[in-house]
Design an enzyme around this catalytic site. Structure first.
Site, mmCIF file in Angstrom:
data_model
loop_
_atom_site.group_PDB
_atom_site.id
_atom_site.type_symbol
_atom_site.label_atom_id
_atom_site.label_comp_id
_atom_site.label_asym_id
_atom_site.label_seq_id
_atom_site.Cartn_x
_atom_site.Cartn_y
_atom_site.Cartn_z
ATOM 1 N N HIS A 171 0.747 -1.249 -0.033
ATOM 2 C CA HIS A 171 0.073 -0.013 -0.119
ATOM 3 C C HIS A 171 0.827 1.373 -0.118
ATOM 4 O O HIS A 171 1.918 1.130 0.129
ATOM 5 C CB HIS A 171 -0.871 -0.145 1.201
ATOM 6 C CG HIS A 171 -0.261 0.409 2.388
ATOM 7 N ND1 HIS A 171 -0.251 2.005 2.805
ATOM 8 C CD2 HIS A 171 0.187 -0.338 3.519
ATOM 9 C CE1 HIS A 171 0.595 1.639 4.097
ATOM 10 N NE2 HIS A 171 0.895 0.382 4.397
ATOM 11 N N CYS A 172 0.328 2.488 -0.496
ATOM 12 C CA CYS A 172 0.946 3.669 -0.362
ATOM 13 C C CYS A 172 -0.194 4.611 0.300
ATOM 14 O O CYS A 172 -0.957 3.960 1.363
ATOM 15 C CB CYS A 172 1.649 4.074 -1.612
ATOM 16 S SG CYS A 172 0.390 4.320 -3.073
ATOM 17 N N GLU A 173 -0.199 5.979 0.103
ATOM 18 C CA GLU A 173 -0.975 6.762 0.809
ATOM 19 C C GLU A 173 -2.737 6.431 0.310
ATOM 20 O O GLU A 173 -3.333 6.129 0.990
ATOM 21 C CB GLU A 173 -0.909 8.318 0.231
ATOM 22 C CG GLU A 173 -1.727 9.219 1.247
ATOM 23 C CD GLU A 173 -1.272 10.617 1.167
ATOM 24 O OE1 GLU A 173 -2.027 11.497 1.576
ATOM 25 O OE2 GLU A 173 -0.356 10.978 0.172
ATOM 26 N N TYR A 211 -3.053 3.785 2.863
ATOM 27 C CA TYR A 211 -3.209 4.041 4.258
ATOM 28 C C TYR A 211 -4.387 5.084 4.684
ATOM 29 O O TYR A 211 -4.787 4.920 5.840
ATOM 30 C CB TYR A 211 -1.706 4.636 4.754
ATOM 31 C CG TYR A 211 -1.593 4.679 6.130
ATOM 32 C CD1 TYR A 211 -1.372 4.031 7.248
ATOM 33 C CD2 TYR A 211 -1.658 6.142 6.700
ATOM 34 C CE1 TYR A 211 -1.423 3.959 8.576
ATOM 35 C CE2 TYR A 211 -1.688 6.443 8.159
ATOM 36 C CZ TYR A 211 -1.613 5.203 8.966
ATOM 37 O OH TYR A 211 -1.524 5.606 10.441
#
Length: 247
Positions: A171-173, A211
């Site tokens: 995942h990232c933002e 996130y």
């Protein structure tokens, strides 16, 4: 190039006797959306089904339906074609990737799938200042491709128990760019290390919403319990530096 992933398999975690699969195809075989709605539920519901195995506690009609789904030609296998995907998936931006919901990740973190998972690795692809401002408990911060190669491929985390899995969740933002790209990168590098279709990590997922969405829905699984956006005004210099390194 062959597609990195295949279409979802919502209840690969149900223990069952040996199952004869047809010859795997490199083409997509999307699972019928109506079938997905019937089987996929809340993480608690998913966990209750996956732990049954002999049909006890599940209505005979429902269990028969699950069996039919597992035996369906549309059932999707993980990257080395050895078994179906364990986690229930949801629709995401990239049809070639497998997305899971924040609730499913929370279920993994709280042990709902421990009977079937030897190791689960949450890979946070955000920049270090974002990670330090709040991240999924236990997640590793691997923002650059070289970080992923060093952490996951130099000494691969391989299950010693053939009946259990090693799963990786990226995942990232927002899980729109950095997380999905890193997931694809790992699959490509992993493929290059083996004779097809063998892989160190055949079961990869992307956290839908990233996130930000996970923090909104499951803040108790974050540490510190906070969220620092990539474009935070106090970290403009760090953003410029890491964007340059990513290129």
């Amino acid at each position: 190039c062959r597609q990195l992933f295949r279409s979802p398999s919502v209840l690969g975690s149900v223990p069952r006797p040996a199952l004869k699969w047809g010859q795997p195809s490199d083409k997509d075989t999307p699972v019928n959306a109506k079938q997905q709605r019937r089987v996929a539920g809340s993480p608690d519901q998913e966990a209750s089904v996956e732990l049954v195995g002999d049909g006890e506690g599940v209505g005979s009609a429902q269990f028969e339906e699950i069996e039919n789904l597992l035996a369906s030609d549309d059932q999707e296998l993980i990257g080395d074609f050895s078994k179906p995907y364990l986690l229930p998936t949801v629709e995401g931006k990239d049809p070639g990737l497998k997305y899971i919901s924040p609730g499913t990740l929370a279920a993994v973190l709280t042990g709902h799938f421990n009977s079937f998972i030897e190791s689960s690795i949450v890979v946070d692809c955000r920049y270090p200042y974002e990670y330090e401002g709040g991240h999924v408990k236990g997640a590793v911060n691997l923002p650059l491709q070289r970080d992923v190669e060093e952490f996951l491929l130099e000494q691969p985390n391989v299950s010693l128990d053939a009946s259990k899995r090693v799963i990786i969740i990226f995942h990232c933002e927002f899980s729109v760019e950095r997380g999905p790209k890193m997931c694809k990168f790992l699959r490509e590098r992993d493929r290059s290390c083996h004779e097809y279709p063998r892989l160190h990590y055949p079961e990869l997922y992307v956290l839908k919403g990233g996130y930000r969405e996970f923090f909104l829905q499951c803040p108790g699984h974050c540490e510190p319990r906070d969220y620092r956006p990539m474009e935070h005004p106090a970290f403009r210099e760090e953003l410029r530096k890491f964007r340059g390194q990513s290129r």
